[in-house]
Structures are given as C-alpha cells and as structure tokens.
Design a protein around this motif. Structure first.
Motif, PDB file in Angstrom:
ATOM      1  N   GLY A 285      49.152  43.441  45.370  1.00 31.12           N
ATOM      2  CA  GLY A 285      48.803  42.037  45.283  1.00 31.12           C
ATOM      3  C   GLY A 285      47.799  41.779  44.182  1.00 31.12           C
ATOM      4  O   GLY A 285      47.516  42.645  43.347  1.00 31.12           O
ATOM      5  N   LEU A 286      47.245  40.575  44.176  1.00 26.84           N
ATOM      6  CA  LEU A 286      46.238  40.188  43.189  1.00 26.84           C
ATOM      7  C   LEU A 286      45.064  39.521  43.897  1.00 26.84           C
ATOM      8  O   LEU A 286      45.218  38.953  44.985  1.00 26.84           O
ATOM      9  CB  LEU A 286      46.830  39.220  42.160  1.00 26.84           C
ATOM     10  CG  LEU A 286      47.913  39.755  41.220  1.00 26.84           C
ATOM     11  CD1 LEU A 286      48.432  38.630  40.330  1.00 26.84           C
ATOM     12  CD2 LEU A 286      47.384  40.909  40.376  1.00 26.84           C
ATOM     13  N   ALA A 287      43.902  39.583  43.254  1.00 20.81           N
ATOM     14  CA  ALA A 287      42.699  38.919  43.769  1.00 20.81           C
ATOM     15  C   ALA A 287      41.978  38.282  42.598  1.00 20.81           C
ATOM     16  O   ALA A 287      41.706  38.944  41.593  1.00 20.81           O
ATOM     17  CB  ALA A 287      41.795  39.919  44.485  1.00 20.81           C
ATOM     18  N   SER A 288      41.647  37.007  42.737  1.00 24.56           N
ATOM     19  CA  SER A 288      41.143  36.222  41.612  1.00 24.56           C
ATOM     20  C   SER A 288      40.130  35.197  42.091  1.00 24.56           C
ATOM     21  O   SER A 288      40.101  34.829  43.274  1.00 24.56           O
ATOM     22  CB  SER A 288      42.320  35.506  40.932  1.00 24.56           C
ATOM     23  OG  SER A 288      41.907  34.617  39.924  1.00 24.56           O
ATOM     24  N   THR A 289      39.316  34.718  41.171  1.00 25.26           N
ATOM     25  CA  THR A 289      38.466  33.562  41.448  1.00 25.26           C
ATOM     26  C   THR A 289      39.228  32.267  41.213  1.00 25.26           C
ATOM     27  O   THR A 289      38.752  31.191  41.550  1.00 25.26           O
ATOM     28  CB  THR A 289      37.231  33.548  40.529  1.00 25.26           C
ATOM     29  OG1 THR A 289      37.667  33.360  39.168  1.00 25.26           O
ATOM     30  CG2 THR A 289      36.437  34.833  40.639  1.00 25.26           C
ATOM     31  N   GLY A 290      40.406  32.362  40.654  1.00 26.55           N
ATOM     32  CA  GLY A 290      41.150  31.213  40.164  1.00 26.55           C
ATOM     33  C   GLY A 290      41.164  31.214  38.646  1.00 26.55           C
ATOM     34  O   GLY A 290      42.118  30.773  38.019  1.00 26.55           O
ATOM     35  N   GLN A 292      39.556  34.226  36.990  1.00 26.31           N
ATOM     36  CA  GLN A 292      39.300  35.584  36.535  1.00 26.31           C
ATOM     37  C   GLN A 292      39.593  36.600  37.634  1.00 26.31           C
ATOM     38  O   GLN A 292      39.381  36.326  38.820  1.00 26.31           O
ATOM     39  CB  GLN A 292      37.827  35.706  36.109  1.00 26.31           C
ATOM     40  CG  GLN A 292      37.467  36.991  35.407  1.00 26.31           C
ATOM     41  CD  GLN A 292      36.046  36.959  34.867  1.00 26.31           C
ATOM     42  OE1 GLN A 292      35.304  35.999  35.088  1.00 26.31           O
ATOM     43  NE2 GLN A 292      35.658  38.004  34.160  1.00 26.31           N
ATOM     44  N   ARG A 293      40.059  37.755  37.222  1.00 24.11           N
ATOM     45  CA  ARG A 293      40.304  38.868  38.137  1.00 24.11           C
ATOM     46  C   ARG A 293      38.987  39.299  38.793  1.00 24.11           C
ATOM     47  O   ARG A 293      37.987  39.531  38.114  1.00 24.11           O
ATOM     48  CB  ARG A 293      40.908  40.024  37.365  1.00 24.11           C
ATOM     49  CG  ARG A 293      41.258  41.255  38.177  1.00 24.11           C
ATOM     50  CD  ARG A 293      41.656  42.381  37.239  1.00 24.11           C
ATOM     51  NE  ARG A 293      42.046  43.588  37.954  1.00 24.11           N
ATOM     52  CZ  ARG A 293      41.898  44.816  37.446  1.00 24.11           C
ATOM     53  NH1 ARG A 293      41.363  44.970  36.233  1.00 24.11           N
ATOM     54  NH2 ARG A 293      42.273  45.866  38.151  1.00 24.11           N
ATOM     55  N   ILE A 294      38.992  39.411  40.105  1.00 22.67           N
ATOM     56  CA  ILE A 294      37.787  39.769  40.847  1.00 22.67           C
ATOM     57  C   ILE A 294      37.253  41.133  40.412  1.00 22.67           C
ATOM     58  O   ILE A 294      36.038  41.320  40.245  1.00 22.67           O
ATOM     59  CB  ILE A 294      38.062  39.776  42.365  1.00 22.67           C
ATOM     60  CG1 ILE A 294      38.273  38.344  42.879  1.00 22.67           C
ATOM     61  CG2 ILE A 294      36.925  40.457  43.128  1.00 22.67           C
ATOM     62  CD1 ILE A 294      37.033  37.493  42.958  1.00 22.67           C
ATOM     63  N   PRO A 307      34.115  32.779  44.543  1.00 26.71           N
ATOM     64  CA  PRO A 307      35.365  32.333  45.171  1.00 26.71           C
ATOM     65  C   PRO A 307      36.310  33.519  45.310  1.00 26.71           C
ATOM     66  O   PRO A 307      36.259  34.457  44.503  1.00 26.71           O
ATOM     67  CB  PRO A 307      35.922  31.304  44.173  1.00 26.71           C
ATOM     68  CG  PRO A 307      34.809  31.011  43.217  1.00 26.71           C
ATOM     69  CD  PRO A 307      33.939  32.216  43.193  1.00 26.71           C
ATOM     70  N   LEU A 308      37.176  33.494  46.308  1.00 26.61           N
ATOM     71  CA  LEU A 308      38.136  34.584  46.490  1.00 26.61           C
ATOM     72  C   LEU A 308      39.495  34.012  46.859  1.00 26.61           C
ATOM     73  O   LEU A 308      39.637  33.298  47.853  1.00 26.61           O
ATOM     74  CB  LEU A 308      37.666  35.543  47.582  1.00 26.61           C
ATOM     75  CG  LEU A 308      38.635  36.692  47.935  1.00 26.61           C
ATOM     76  CD1 LEU A 308      38.925  37.562  46.719  1.00 26.61           C
ATOM     77  CD2 LEU A 308      38.094  37.530  49.084  1.00 26.61           C
ATOM     78  N   ILE A 309      40.475  34.329  46.025  1.00 28.77           N
ATOM     79  CA  ILE A 309      41.871  33.969  46.264  1.00 28.77           C
ATOM     80  C   ILE A 309      42.668  35.260  46.143  1.00 28.77           C
ATOM     81  O   ILE A 309      42.674  35.891  45.079  1.00 28.77           O
ATOM     82  CB  ILE A 309      42.356  32.924  45.236  1.00 28.77           C
ATOM     83  CG1 ILE A 309      41.535  31.641  45.364  1.00 28.77           C
ATOM     84  CG2 ILE A 309      43.846  32.637  45.417  1.00 28.77           C
ATOM     85  CD1 ILE A 309      41.670  30.704  44.183  1.00 28.77           C
ATOM     86  N   MET A 310      43.309  35.686  47.211  1.00 28.34           N
ATOM     87  CA  MET A 310      43.956  37.005  47.181  1.00 28.34           C
ATOM     88  C   MET A 310      45.244  37.003  47.988  1.00 28.34           C
ATOM     89  O   MET A 310      45.428  36.193  48.899  1.00 28.34           O
ATOM     90  CB  MET A 310      43.014  38.075  47.735  1.00 28.34           C
ATOM     91  CG  MET A 310      42.703  37.934  49.222  1.00 28.34           C
ATOM     92  SD  MET A 310      41.590  39.248  49.800  1.00 28.34           S
ATOM     93  CE  MET A 310      41.648  38.956  51.584  1.00 28.34           C
ATOM     94  N   GLU A 321      47.398  29.618  36.960  1.00 34.03           N
ATOM     95  CA  GLU A 321      48.016  28.683  36.019  1.00 34.03           C
ATOM     96  C   GLU A 321      47.459  27.275  36.203  1.00 34.03           C
ATOM     97  O   GLU A 321      47.167  26.563  35.233  1.00 34.03           O
ATOM     98  CB  GLU A 321      49.530  28.658  36.218  1.00 34.03           C
ATOM     99  CG  GLU A 321      50.258  29.908  35.776  1.00 34.03           C
ATOM    100  CD  GLU A 321      51.739  29.841  36.124  1.00 34.03           C
ATOM    101  OE1 GLU A 321      52.164  28.831  36.731  1.00 34.03           O
ATOM    102  OE2 GLU A 321      52.461  30.813  35.804  1.00 34.03           O
ATOM    103  N   LEU A 322      47.314  26.851  37.442  1.00 41.04           N
ATOM    104  CA  LEU A 322      46.804  25.511  37.719  1.00 41.04           C
ATOM    105  C   LEU A 322      45.345  25.360  37.272  1.00 41.04           C
ATOM    106  O   LEU A 322      44.942  24.289  36.820  1.00 41.04           O
ATOM    107  CB  LEU A 322      46.939  25.197  39.206  1.00 41.04           C
ATOM    108  CG  LEU A 322      48.371  25.020  39.716  1.00 41.04           C
ATOM    109  CD1 LEU A 322      48.404  24.964  41.240  1.00 41.04           C
ATOM    110  CD2 LEU A 322      49.000  23.749  39.126  1.00 41.04           C
ATOM    111  N   HIS A 323      44.571  26.425  37.391  1.00 44.95           N
ATOM    112  CA  HIS A 323      43.178  26.360  36.947  1.00 44.95           C
ATOM    113  C   HIS A 323      43.061  26.255  35.427  1.00 44.95           C
ATOM    114  O   HIS A 323      42.019  25.856  34.915  1.00 44.95           O
ATOM    115  CB  HIS A 323      42.402  27.592  37.426  1.00 44.95           C
ATOM    116  CG  HIS A 323      41.893  27.475  38.831  1.00 44.95           C
ATOM    117  ND1 HIS A 323      42.682  27.716  39.932  1.00 44.95           N
ATOM    118  CD2 HIS A 323      40.668  27.113  39.312  1.00 44.95           C
ATOM    119  CE1 HIS A 323      41.974  27.533  41.029  1.00 44.95           C
ATOM    120  NE2 HIS A 323      40.756  27.157  40.688  1.00 44.95           N
ATOM    121  N   CYS A 324      44.136  26.638  34.731  1.00 44.14           N
ATOM    122  CA  CYS A 324      44.142  26.530  33.266  1.00 44.14           C
ATOM    123  C   CYS A 324      44.901  25.308  32.771  1.00 44.14           C
ATOM    124  O   CYS A 324      45.041  25.111  31.555  1.00 44.14           O
ATOM    125  CB  CYS A 324      44.756  27.793  32.652  1.00 44.14           C
ATOM    126  SG  CYS A 324      43.823  29.293  32.971  1.00 44.14           S
TER     127      CYS A 324
END
Length: 345
Positions: A285-290, A292-294, A307-310, A321-324
């Motif tokens: 999987g992946l883990a991101s702040t939205g 940047q990679r955690i 923030p944590l999105i995983m 993509e939405l954050h950019c």
C-alpha cells in the motif's frame, strides 16, 4: 508453516541476517513480552484495579488514562532488560537516553486508542525501531525510511502482533495457553483498489477541498468517477483501522483540517505514522500526508503531528492528485468561482 512457527523461532532466524538484527530481534521480543502483560491488563476491564478514567494530560496535551501510564511502565520494564541507546514514548515529554553503547533506538505508543477501552473496542501498542546515529539527539529525527523494523499489537478478540523487519508483513497471534505468539499470516498484501474508507465524517465542514472532493467521489459510488461503490468505516482506533486494511483492504484518512490544533494533523509522526507507513508500504500500500510520502519525512520534534492517509495504493494516489489540482488549490482562496464553489457546473 504458519501456526507452528513461534515468534521466538522467527526472531532467531531473523537475528542471523545482519549485524543489527540481534539487537532488533531482542527489542521485538521484549515488546512481545510486554504485550502479553498489557493484554492481560486490558482484558480484565473493570475487574482490574487500574482505572479507565482520564487522570490528566500527557506532555503533549492529550488526555492520559491510568491504563496509558501502566502500559508505558510495562514496556519500559521489559525493554529495560536489553541494551538500547534511546527510548521514546507518547507518555513522556523527552527522549530517554539509556545505554551509550546501544545500537538501536525504540519509539512506542504504549496504548493507542485508549479512549475506546470503556466501550470494549480494540486498542493496541505501536512501535518503531531505528539504528542509533552518532548523535543520540538525532535518534528520532531520522526519516521513516531509516526504520529497521516496525509493528503494532492489537488487544481485541485476539491479541495479534503485526510485524515487518523490512521484508514483508507477517502476523502473529497470541496462543493464550502457551503464552507465546505464533505465526498465522505471512506476506500480507493490501489490494491495489479499495472498497472501504475510514474517516470521521462529522468533521467534513472542516476538511480541505481535496479531502472533501475525494469523499464526495466515494459517496457517489458507481455513479461517480470512482465507478464503484464504497462502504464507510470509522473505528477511531489506529491499530484497529490498520489491521482491517491489512486483512481486507481499504483506506484510512486522518487529514489536517481547519479546526484549531488540527492544521498539521493529529497523529504523531515518530511513533504512529512512521511505523504504520512502513507496515503499509511493506504490504504493497501507500501512506501519505496528501502531499508527501510519510516515510520521506523527518521529525523536527519528538511529538510532531502529521496528517496520515494510508491504504490501497490507487486511492492514496487519487488523493495526492487532488491535493495537486490547481482548481482545488484555488478554491481555498476563491471558493465562489472554483470547482466546488457556488457557481459549480
């Protein structure tokens, strides 16, 4: 063979793989011993002499329960029997320098989700293990990629230890009859696409536009851009959410939002987001702040929040993509005319 392999056997084999592996294996074993005691403590509920009520606040301002303090003490006692360079806990303000000759550093959240203990919800212990740098002050300022091992324990219907030593994710369950952990699942993999997401939807009005947009896409289901239906879950316990994602896929979001004190997120980078991110990535999987990679982040302070999105990689990438998205970024300053403004088309 799963079920027949004990954690002790597993760690013995792992300890032969490298110069730091012996120290890492000893720390994992100590945490597993502590977990057996914590499982017993939490399992007694109101039969225990330990109060489940908040007794104050920890050094970072969160409510602290007697169980938090007791779990912290148990882990300290067990780790105190092995040479570690430095120890950090959610329940302590500062890093504790222990053995100047130690080769590893250990950070823990002794009892994640302790606010759920009164309602008999799954709680757990989270840990991260790193090599000791030349300067002990930098022990927990390393990026998440520097972790040698990470894991968490869930105290629920079963007591399970989820572990990565950098070569996939394996799950051990406590055999209560023998008092040892046994391997039950090897090489856990998170599906690429999610069918479930977990977020505290009551905070929708506070979310940034990218998070609102993503959740709206999920809620439109098969009629929206995601082109399939989602289920929503929210347990409110990080270890429980992570275990669910590992076993059946999905997504967990604890984003930053507009509330006071939530602008940088709420989960701690060193002993919550970093170990969870390593576990999730090791499972595909992946883990991101939205943004940047955690695992690329380095903490500026011990209790730094993030923030944590995983979870499933496809959905995490969609959130990034939405954050950019320039239209969504513009909506933060000009909501009337941006994509989600009053004159939306």
């Amino acid at each position: 063979m799963t079920g027949q392999c004990s954690l002790e056997d597993y760690l013995q084999r792992y300890s032969e793989t490298g110069p730091l592996a012996v120290a890492v294996a000893a720390a994992i074993d100590a945490i597993a011993v502590a977990a057996v005691d914590i499982a017993e403590l939490t399992g007694k509920g109101l039969l225990s002499e330990t109060s489940t009520l908040a007794t104050g606040r920890n050094s970072d301002g969160d409510l602290q329960r007697d169980l938090d303090v007791r779990a912290d003490a148990i882990i300290r006692r067990c780790l105190g029997k092995i040479p570690i360079a430095a120890f950090a806990s959610e329940e302590a303000r500062d890093v504790e320098i222990r053995d100047p000759h130690g080769r590893i550093c250990v950070a823990v959240d002794p009892l994640d989700g302790s606010s759920n203990i009164d309602i008999n919800m799954t709680v757990g212990t989270i840990f991260s293990i790193l090599s000791a740098p030349d300067h002990f002050a930098d022990c927990f300022r390393q990026p998440g990629t520097a972790q040698l091992a990470a894991g968490f324990v869930t105290y629920g219907p079963q007591t399970s230890l989820v572990l990565t030593v950098g070569d996939g994710v394996d799950v051990f369950t406590l055999d209560r009859a023998s008092g040892c952990f046994r391997l039950v699942r090897r090489g856990m993999l998170i599906p690429m696409h999610a069918d479930e997401f977990a977020i505290n939807a009551s905070n929708r009005r506070h979310w940034d536009a990218p998070v609102r947009t993503f959740i709206d896409e999920c809620l439109t289901g098969i009629d929206g851009p995601a082109n399939h239906d989602f289920n929503m879950r929210w347990i409110g316990s990080l270890v429980a959410e992570a275990f669910r994602i590992l076993t059946r896929g999905g997504l967990f979001l604890y984003p930053s939002d507009a509330r006071p004190g939530y602008g940088d997120g709420r989960l701690r980078l060193v002993y919550e987001a970093h170990p969870m991110a390593l576990i999730v990535e090791q499972a595909g999987g992946l883990a991101s702040t939205g943004y940047q990679r955690i695992l690329d982040l380095s903490a500026l302070s011990l209790h730094q929040r993030v923030p944590l999105i995983m979870g499933s990689a496809h959905e995490v990438r969609r959130i990034e993509e939405l954050h950019c998205d320039p239209l969504l970024i513009a909506s933060a300053t000009a909501p009337l005319f941006a994509r989600r403004g009053f004159f939306r088309v």
